[in-house]
Motif scaffolding. Structure first.
Motif, PDB file in Angstrom:
ATOM      1  N   VAL A   1     -44.442 -13.431  32.757  1.00 58.82           N
ATOM      2  CA  VAL A   1     -45.365 -13.606  31.687  1.00 58.82           C
ATOM      3  C   VAL A   1     -46.415 -12.611  31.638  1.00 58.82           C
ATOM      4  O   VAL A   1     -46.822 -12.086  30.731  1.00 58.82           O
ATOM      5  N   VAL A   2     -46.924 -12.479  32.799  1.00 58.25           N
ATOM      6  CA  VAL A   2     -48.100 -11.583  33.131  1.00 58.25           C
ATOM      7  C   VAL A   2     -47.749 -10.182  32.469  1.00 58.25           C
ATOM      8  O   VAL A   2     -48.382  -9.660  31.746  1.00 58.25           O
ATOM      9  N   LEU A   3     -46.795  -9.800  33.121  1.00 56.75           N
ATOM     10  CA  LEU A   3     -45.915  -8.503  32.679  1.00 56.75           C
ATOM     11  C   LEU A   3     -44.632  -8.380  32.803  1.00 56.75           C
ATOM     12  O   LEU A   3     -44.148  -8.378  33.854  1.00 56.75           O
ATOM     13  N   PRO A   4     -43.902  -8.391  31.678  1.00 54.17           N
ATOM     14  CA  PRO A   4     -42.334  -8.504  31.714  1.00 54.17           C
ATOM     15  C   PRO A   4     -41.852  -7.186  32.376  1.00 54.17           C
ATOM     16  O   PRO A   4     -42.318  -6.129  32.153  1.00 54.17           O
ATOM     17  N   ALA A   5     -40.741  -7.435  33.032  1.00 51.76           N
ATOM     18  CA  ALA A   5     -39.974  -6.310  33.583  1.00 51.76           C
ATOM     19  C   ALA A   5     -39.769  -5.142  32.814  1.00 51.76           C
ATOM     20  O   ALA A   5     -39.990  -3.825  33.212  1.00 51.76           O
ATOM     21  N   ARG A   6     -39.618  -5.143  31.561  1.00 50.59           N
ATOM     22  CA  ARG A   6     -39.298  -4.096  30.700  1.00 50.59           C
ATOM     23  C   ARG A   6     -40.623  -3.320  30.321  1.00 50.59           C
ATOM     24  O   ARG A   6     -40.588  -2.111  29.994  1.00 50.59           O
ATOM     25  N   HIS A   7     -41.830  -3.606  30.867  1.00 46.06           N
ATOM     26  CA  HIS A   7     -43.128  -2.976  30.647  1.00 46.06           C
ATOM     27  C   HIS A   7     -43.533  -2.270  32.223  1.00 46.06           C
ATOM     28  O   HIS A   7     -44.758  -1.743  32.213  1.00 46.06           O
ATOM     29  N   SER A   8     -42.605  -2.615  33.233  1.00 45.88           N
ATOM     30  CA  SER A   8     -43.179  -2.307  34.591  1.00 45.88           C
ATOM     31  C   SER A   8     -43.423  -0.783  34.903  1.00 45.88           C
ATOM     32  O   SER A   8     -43.942  -0.480  35.879  1.00 45.88           O
ATOM     33  N   PHE A   9     -42.674   0.200  34.000  1.00 45.77           N
ATOM     34  CA  PHE A   9     -42.936   1.345  34.467  1.00 45.77           C
ATOM     35  C   PHE A   9     -43.839   2.413  33.134  1.00 45.77           C
ATOM     36  O   PHE A   9     -43.785   3.445  33.433  1.00 45.77           O
ATOM     37  N   LEU A  10     -44.401   1.397  32.696  1.00 49.91           N
ATOM     38  CA  LEU A  10     -45.515   2.042  31.616  1.00 49.91           C
ATOM     39  C   LEU A  10     -46.806   2.613  32.871  1.00 49.91           C
ATOM     40  O   LEU A  10     -46.850   2.206  33.713  1.00 49.91           O
ATOM     41  N   GLY A  11     -47.621   3.426  31.930  1.00 50.63           N
ATOM     42  CA  GLY A  11     -48.737   3.527  32.589  1.00 50.63           C
ATOM     43  C   GLY A  11     -49.635   2.608  32.458  1.00 50.63           C
ATOM     44  O   GLY A  11     -49.617   1.672  31.777  1.00 50.63           O
ATOM     45  N   PRO A  12     -50.765   2.936  33.170  1.00 55.45           N
ATOM     46  CA  PRO A  12     -51.855   1.918  33.212  1.00 55.45           C
ATOM     47  C   PRO A  12     -52.328   1.232  31.755  1.00 55.45           C
ATOM     48  O   PRO A  12     -52.404   0.090  31.534  1.00 55.45           O
TER      49      PRO A  12
ATOM     50  N   TYR B   1     -46.122 -17.133  39.727  1.00 54.55           N
ATOM     51  CA  TYR B   1     -44.966 -17.502  40.442  1.00 54.55           C
ATOM     52  C   TYR B   1     -43.734 -16.568  39.753  1.00 54.55           C
ATOM     53  O   TYR B   1     -44.071 -16.050  38.788  1.00 54.55           O
ATOM     54  N   GLY B   2     -42.612 -16.518  40.441  1.00 51.52           N
ATOM     55  CA  GLY B   2     -41.515 -15.725  40.127  1.00 51.52           C
ATOM     56  C   GLY B   2     -41.425 -14.409  40.743  1.00 51.52           C
ATOM     57  O   GLY B   2     -41.066 -14.519  41.949  1.00 51.52           O
ATOM     58  N   THR B   3     -41.169 -13.262  39.932  1.00 53.21           N
ATOM     59  CA  THR B   3     -40.809 -12.070  40.486  1.00 53.21           C
ATOM     60  C   THR B   3     -41.860 -11.892  41.659  1.00 53.21           C
ATOM     61  O   THR B   3     -43.085 -12.094  41.677  1.00 53.21           O
ATOM     62  N   GLY B   4     -41.339 -10.668  42.371  1.00 54.76           N
ATOM     63  CA  GLY B   4     -42.170 -10.146  43.549  1.00 54.76           C
ATOM     64  C   GLY B   4     -42.830  -8.669  43.151  1.00 54.76           C
ATOM     65  O   GLY B   4     -43.373  -7.984  43.811  1.00 54.76           O
ATOM     66  N   ARG B   5     -42.392  -8.293  41.899  1.00 54.05           N
ATOM     67  CA  ARG B   5     -42.936  -7.117  41.451  1.00 54.05           C
ATOM     68  C   ARG B   5     -44.265  -6.686  41.474  1.00 54.05           C
ATOM     69  O   ARG B   5     -45.048  -7.773  41.281  1.00 54.05           O
ATOM     70  N   GLU B   6     -44.805  -5.474  41.784  1.00 54.42           N
ATOM     71  CA  GLU B   6     -46.143  -5.466  41.807  1.00 54.42           C
ATOM     72  C   GLU B   6     -46.872  -5.083  40.526  1.00 54.42           C
ATOM     73  O   GLU B   6     -48.097  -5.354  40.128  1.00 54.42           O
ATOM     74  N   SER B   7     -46.110  -4.898  39.505  1.00 56.24           N
ATOM     75  CA  SER B   7     -46.429  -4.317  38.294  1.00 56.24           C
ATOM     76  C   SER B   7     -47.430  -5.603  37.499  1.00 56.24           C
ATOM     77  O   SER B   7     -48.312  -4.962  36.915  1.00 56.24           O
TER      78      SER B   7
ATOM     79  N   ALA C   1     -50.902  -4.407  36.172  1.00 55.09           N
ATOM     80  CA  ALA C   1     -51.237  -4.537  34.824  1.00 55.09           C
ATOM     81  C   ALA C   1     -52.483  -5.217  34.403  1.00 55.09           C
ATOM     82  O   ALA C   1     -53.372  -5.063  33.750  1.00 55.09           O
ATOM     83  N   LEU C   2     -53.005  -6.281  35.353  1.00 62.18           N
ATOM     84  CA  LEU C   2     -54.145  -7.150  35.313  1.00 62.18           C
ATOM     85  C   LEU C   2     -55.307  -6.041  35.572  1.00 62.18           C
ATOM     86  O   LEU C   2     -56.158  -6.183  35.148  1.00 62.18           O
ATOM     87  N   GLN C   3     -55.109  -5.452  36.889  1.00 66.67           N
ATOM     88  CA  GLN C   3     -56.012  -4.439  37.260  1.00 66.67           C
ATOM     89  C   GLN C   3     -56.579  -3.390  36.105  1.00 66.67           C
ATOM     90  O   GLN C   3     -57.542  -3.165  35.758  1.00 66.67           O
ATOM     91  N   ALA C   4     -55.450  -2.832  35.291  1.00 62.05           N
ATOM     92  CA  ALA C   4     -55.587  -2.028  34.270  1.00 62.05           C
ATOM     93  C   ALA C   4     -56.331  -2.519  33.179  1.00 62.05           C
ATOM     94  O   ALA C   4     -57.119  -1.796  32.460  1.00 62.05           O
TER      95      ALA C   4
ATOM     96  N   PHE D   1     -50.094 -13.250  45.171  1.00 60.63           N
ATOM     97  CA  PHE D   1     -51.636 -13.161  46.008  1.00 60.63           C
ATOM     98  C   PHE D   1     -51.485 -12.003  46.620  1.00 60.63           C
ATOM     99  O   PHE D   1     -52.523 -11.328  46.782  1.00 60.63           O
ATOM    100  N   ARG D   2     -50.599 -11.265  47.517  1.00 57.78           N
ATOM    101  CA  ARG D   2     -50.648 -10.329  48.253  1.00 57.78           C
ATOM    102  C   ARG D   2     -50.577  -9.121  47.330  1.00 57.78           C
ATOM    103  O   ARG D   2     -51.073  -8.063  47.666  1.00 57.78           O
ATOM    104  N   ASN D   3     -49.891  -9.061  46.326  1.00 54.11           N
ATOM    105  CA  ASN D   3     -49.604  -8.049  45.484  1.00 54.11           C
ATOM    106  C   ASN D   3     -50.884  -7.894  44.706  1.00 54.11           C
ATOM    107  O   ASN D   3     -51.485  -6.692  44.600  1.00 54.11           O
ATOM    108  N   ALA D   4     -51.750  -8.860  44.346  1.00 56.97           N
ATOM    109  CA  ALA D   4     -53.059  -8.693  43.630  1.00 56.97           C
ATOM    110  C   ALA D   4     -53.944  -8.073  44.682  1.00 56.97           C
ATOM    111  O   ALA D   4     -54.577  -7.053  44.223  1.00 56.97           O
ATOM    112  N   ILE D   5     -54.039  -8.551  45.910  1.00 55.79           N
ATOM    113  CA  ILE D   5     -54.882  -7.745  46.809  1.00 55.79           C
ATOM    114  C   ILE D   5     -54.649  -6.434  47.047  1.00 55.79           C
ATOM    115  O   ILE D   5     -55.390  -5.464  46.971  1.00 55.79           O
ATOM    116  N   ASN D   6     -53.339  -5.950  47.079  1.00 57.70           N
ATOM    117  CA  ASN D   6     -52.870  -4.818  47.495  1.00 57.70           C
ATOM    118  C   ASN D   6     -53.285  -3.902  46.258  1.00 57.70           C
ATOM    119  O   ASN D   6     -53.375  -2.605  46.509  1.00 57.70           O
TER     120      ASN D   6
END
Length: 169
Positions: A21-32, A65-71, A75-78, A94-99
């Motif tokens: 819900v934060v960022l669906p997979a269909r938007h994972s390869f967009l620019g920031p 929760y859910g996917t392990g994608r970093e996108s 997206a939140l950082q962008a 948690f780890r992806n956000a820190i990364n």
């Protein structure tokens, strides 16, 4: 980025906001910029607008929760998010956000308060405190390594800094 503290207004979300819900997979390869335009749109346009206006997200149970994608973290950082405070997190998020340069803080006490969109929050990272209105909550202090990753903007940037520093040579 000043890692002694983070101060800013809050965007409040509820329980069980999945990474999809934060960022669906269909938007994972967009620019920031396009990621920021799509962050939380599956929740609502209002959620998208408020998270882009407020640098601190306050959420409930199982944020990310859910996917392990970093996108979703990218997206939140962008969108300008510098910190997420929640009752609990998915460990992958948690780890992806820190990364990706976002401070994540588990603080069920604050997340259970009637925080409103736009409320000011101050996070004293090294001292392990979060302040909201006249209340102060104890949190686990951010470690030096996490502070350096966040200050660098991402784990990759931090690694680049290490590789170009005199300490590595």
């Amino acid at each position: 980025m000043d890692m002694a503290s983070i101060h800013g207004s809050a965007a409040v979300l509820g329980d069980y906001v999945s990474a999809d819900v934060v960022l669906p997979a269909r938007h994972s390869f967009l620019g920031p910029e396009q990621m920021a335009e799509n962050v939380l749109m599956d929740l609502s346009a209002e959620a998208n607008q408020k998270v882009r206006k407020h640098p601190i997200v306050v959420a409930g149970e199982a944020f990310g929760y859910g996917t392990g994608r970093e996108s979703p973290s990218r997206a939140l950082q962008a969108a300008g998010v510098r910190a997420v405070i929640a009752k609990s997190f998915s460990r992958l998020f948690f780890r992806n956000a820190i990364n990706n340069g976002i401070v994540v803080i588990q603080c069920p006490q604050l997340a259970s308060m009637p925080v409103q969109d736009g409320d000011e929050i101050e996070i004293a990272l090294a001292h392990g405190r979060v302040k909201w209105k006249d209340k102060t909550f104890s949190i686990a202090p951010v470690t030096d390594v996490v502070a350096k990753i966040v200050a660098a903007g991402s784990l990759i940037n931090y690694g680049r800094q290490l590789l170009t520093s005199d300490k590595v040579k």
